[in-house]
Motif scaffolding. Structure first.
Motif, PDB file in Angstrom:
ATOM      1  N   ARG A 136       0.822  -1.213   0.000  1.00 25.13           N
ATOM      2  CA  ARG A 136       0.000   0.000   0.000  1.00 25.13           C
ATOM      3  C   ARG A 136       0.859   1.268   0.000  1.00 25.13           C
ATOM      4  O   ARG A 136       0.326   2.371   0.033  1.00 25.13           O
ATOM      5  N   GLY A 137       2.181   1.085   0.096  1.00 29.33           N
ATOM      6  CA  GLY A 137       3.064   2.234   0.222  1.00 29.33           C
ATOM      7  C   GLY A 137       3.179   2.744   1.639  1.00 29.33           C
ATOM      8  O   GLY A 137       3.545   3.909   1.858  1.00 29.33           O
ATOM      9  N   LEU A 138       2.886   1.890   2.616  1.00 21.59           N
ATOM     10  CA  LEU A 138       2.933   2.267   4.029  1.00 21.59           C
ATOM     11  C   LEU A 138       3.879   1.342   4.779  1.00 21.59           C
ATOM     12  O   LEU A 138       4.023   0.158   4.434  1.00 21.59           O
ATOM     13  N   HIS A 139       4.468   1.881   5.843  1.00 21.36           N
ATOM     14  CA  HIS A 139       5.466   1.124   6.594  1.00 21.36           C
ATOM     15  C   HIS A 139       5.227   1.320   8.085  1.00 21.36           C
ATOM     16  O   HIS A 139       5.420   2.418   8.608  1.00 21.36           O
ATOM     17  N   PRO A 140       4.796   0.257   8.796  1.00 21.80           N
ATOM     18  CA  PRO A 140       4.513   0.374  10.227  1.00 21.80           C
ATOM     19  C   PRO A 140       5.789   0.601  11.033  1.00 21.80           C
ATOM     20  O   PRO A 140       6.801  -0.064  10.822  1.00 21.80           O
ATOM     21  N   ALA A 141       5.711   1.552  11.953  1.00 18.43           N
ATOM     22  CA  ALA A 141       6.800   1.838  12.882  1.00 18.43           C
ATOM     23  C   ALA A 141       6.275   1.631  14.294  1.00 18.43           C
ATOM     24  O   ALA A 141       5.069   1.718  14.531  1.00 18.43           O
ATOM     25  N   GLY A 142       7.190   1.370  15.232  1.00 17.01           N
ATOM     26  CA  GLY A 142       6.682   1.168  16.578  1.00 17.01           C
ATOM     27  C   GLY A 142       7.742   0.842  17.594  1.00 17.01           C
ATOM     28  O   GLY A 142       8.943   0.790  17.311  1.00 17.01           O
ATOM     29  N   TYR A 223      11.839   4.108  19.575  1.00 13.74           N
ATOM     30  CA  TYR A 223      10.981   3.841  18.422  1.00 13.74           C
ATOM     31  C   TYR A 223      11.807   3.334  17.236  1.00 13.74           C
ATOM     32  O   TYR A 223      12.927   3.788  16.988  1.00 13.74           O
ATOM     33  N   ARG A 224      11.260   2.384  16.518  1.00 16.45           N
ATOM     34  CA  ARG A 224      11.884   1.851  15.314  1.00 16.45           C
ATOM     35  C   ARG A 224      11.015   2.174  14.100  1.00 16.45           C
ATOM     36  O   ARG A 224       9.786   2.052  14.149  1.00 16.45           O
ATOM     37  N   ALA A 225      11.654   2.546  13.013  1.00 17.31           N
ATOM     38  CA  ALA A 225      10.922   2.742  11.761  1.00 17.31           C
ATOM     39  C   ALA A 225      10.461   1.416  11.178  1.00 17.31           C
ATOM     40  O   ALA A 225       9.596   1.388  10.296  1.00 17.31           O
ATOM     41  N   ASP A 226      11.024   0.308  11.651  1.00 16.95           N
ATOM     42  CA  ASP A 226      10.692  -1.046  11.194  1.00 16.95           C
ATOM     43  C   ASP A 226      10.109  -1.814  12.369  1.00 16.95           C
ATOM     44  O   ASP A 226      10.814  -2.142  13.326  1.00 16.95           O
ATOM     45  N   ILE A 227       8.805  -2.114  12.313  1.00 18.16           N
ATOM     46  CA  ILE A 227       8.159  -2.776  13.442  1.00 18.16           C
ATOM     47  C   ILE A 227       8.642  -4.219  13.609  1.00 18.16           C
ATOM     48  O   ILE A 227       8.564  -4.782  14.703  1.00 18.16           O
ATOM     49  N   MET A 228       9.168  -4.831  12.539  1.00 18.80           N
ATOM     50  CA  MET A 228       9.774  -6.149  12.675  1.00 18.80           C
ATOM     51  C   MET A 228      10.936  -6.077  13.656  1.00 18.80           C
ATOM     52  O   MET A 228      11.087  -6.929  14.539  1.00 18.80           O
TER      53      MET A 228
END
Length: 462
Positions: A136-142, A223-228
């Motif tokens: 979708r062009g979105l990247h979960p961060a967390g 916080y990480r830009a990559d939720i993995m």
């Protein structure tokens, strides 16, 4: 062979060159319960691990909390208990602080022999959701927050666990010394080693506080830009906290509710969504004028919470945490800067706008929690779901009429999860079957166990 996880032999070669002192490595595969299972290999075996992976039995992913086979998962004799191939997860090859002789650790992920993902591996469930957002062009961060207890090795006179004495000077405290900085000083040697271990492993451990119960603490992660990577951080942090606590003579406890008269331990997940340019799509143009993406994400999470609660509260003990006015949510409510709700929009910079998902206990599997949360957000955004009115004031006084009530207990949560089409989509069919089968088997184990409470209530009374 080419590693399907993206790991490369050069990573192992570089690590060995920098760490000539390390003699052995823990190779750790995370199961449905978040338990690390695997082997300890010798130094000379590491290169082969990165070149060819490592055969491990498929049954590892079909075990209950005590390591017993759960045949209903279909991963034991239905598969002949055959071997699959586990591969290292890039970036998780790290030293273990303070071990003697020196050891390292690497997290693993399971693949079929043809290198396709083994979909009862919890990490692959999260990867599916991350990849779906990428399309979708979105990247979960967390980032996750880690609450836990430090307990004494000895039980009290009634056989109950008790808060650990300070490792600095042996001082005991039975007080709820929430936010006490002086109280933290008593655990300074332990937390110093935790921070050293985290730095060596590249884990962004930050603030520590004394939490809302004697012996309870919280560590936050950056916080990480990559939720993995955020889920990997939490998995690795729990392992190192447990290891360092043991070295200091105390027990790190990740039960959701180890002491009945005090607050339980949560594992709050902070999550936002970045577009291809790195912009936060939850961030409003004018502070307090909420973006539709944020409101729909809240709607998806509130509407799917009831059928997802088994992921957030996976054990019998998990359900002892949900008590009104205990800082654990009891309804799928949302609010701004409000800790009495399940879905909190924290105060702070607009650029950092995010959702704090609060239902999960610290005993939950971070990969499955994150996968389920992302799936809920996707559903809310796709269907433009309404989260209902914002909760202001005391959220414990509100009902969940708008979005359906939470399950009342563990068995209700198991039944809801077993029949949930949403959860099957969120986790994938195989992971959903494995997880619910494991939980059903564990419920039956608990249900048939005669406990001390049975004797207390009934031995001389009926």
């Amino acid at each position: 062979m080419t590693s399907p996880s993206g790991s490369t032999p050069s990573e192992a070669e570089a690590f060995l060159a920098v760490h000539p002192e390390i003699e052995a490595f823990d190779i750790v595969l995370t199961d449905a319960n978040g338990v690390g299972r695997g082997k300890i290999i010798r130094r000379h075996e590491l290169a082969a691990l990165y070149e060819n992976g490592r055969h491990l039995p498929i049954s590892i992913l079909g075990l209950d909390i005590v390591g017993e086979d759960v045949h209903e998962t279909g991963l034991i004799w239905d598969q002949g208990d055959g071997d699959l191939r586990a591969w290292p997860i890039p970036g998780t090859l790290v030293p273990l602080h303070g071990t003697n002789p020196p050891r390292g650790q690497v997290l693993m992920s399971m693949y079929l022999l043809d290198s396709t993902p083994m979909t009862s591996d919890p990490r692959h469930a999260l990867r599916r959701q991350v990849d779906a957002f990428a399309a979708r062009g979105l990247h979960p961060a967390g980032a996750f927050e880690l609450e836990f207890f430090l307990l004494d090795r000895e039980r009290d006179a009634d056989g109950r666990v008790q808060p650990a004495r300070a490792v600095l000077d042996g001082r005991a405290s039975g007080k709820t010394e929430v936010y006490s900085v002086d109280h933290l000083h008593g655990m300074e040697p332990l937390f110093s080693d935790i921070y050293k271990a985290a730095a060596e492993q590249g884990i962004p451990a930050e603030t520590v506080i004394s939490e809302y119960a004697p012996g309870q603490y919280e560590l936050t992660l950056n916080y990480r830009a990559d939720i993995m990577r955020a889920a990997d951080d939490l998995t690795m942090l729990k392992r190192l906290v447990r290891m360092q606590a043991r070295r200091h003579g105390v027990t790190a406890c990740f039960m959701a509710k180890p002491i009945e008269r005090y607050a339980g331990s949560g594992m709050h997940l902070h999550v936002s969504m970045l577009d291809e340019a790195g912009r936060n799509v939850f961030a409003e143009e004018t502070e307090g004028t909420w973006k539709p993406a944020l409101l729909h994400a809240l709607g998806g999470l509130s509407h799917t919470m009831a059928e997802s609660m088994l992921v957030f509260a996976p054990h019998a003990n998990s359900w002892r945490r949900f008590v009104a006015q205990s800082y654990a949510p009891v309804a799928p409510t949302w609010g701004v800067n409000n800790r009495s709700v399940a879905l909190r929009v924290p105060a702070g910079s607009v650029k950092a706008r995010r959702i704090e998902h609060r239902p999960s206990g610290v005993d939950a599997n971070p990969y499955l929690v994150a996968a389920t949360v992302l799936a809920g957000i996707a559903k809310g955004m796709d269907e433009k779901l309404d989260a209902g009115p914002e909760t202001t004031g005391n959220g414990y006084e509100e009902t969940a009429a708008a979005a359906g009530s939470m399950p009342a207990d563990w068995l209700s949560a198991i039944k809801a999860a077993e029949t949930s089409a949403f959860l099957a989509t969120a986790l994938g069919q195989d992971m959903h079957r494995t997880f619910t089968a494991v939980k059903r088997a564990e419920y039956l184990r608990v249900a048939r166990t005669v406990s001390e409470l049975d004797y207390h209530l009934y031995l001389h009374e009926v």
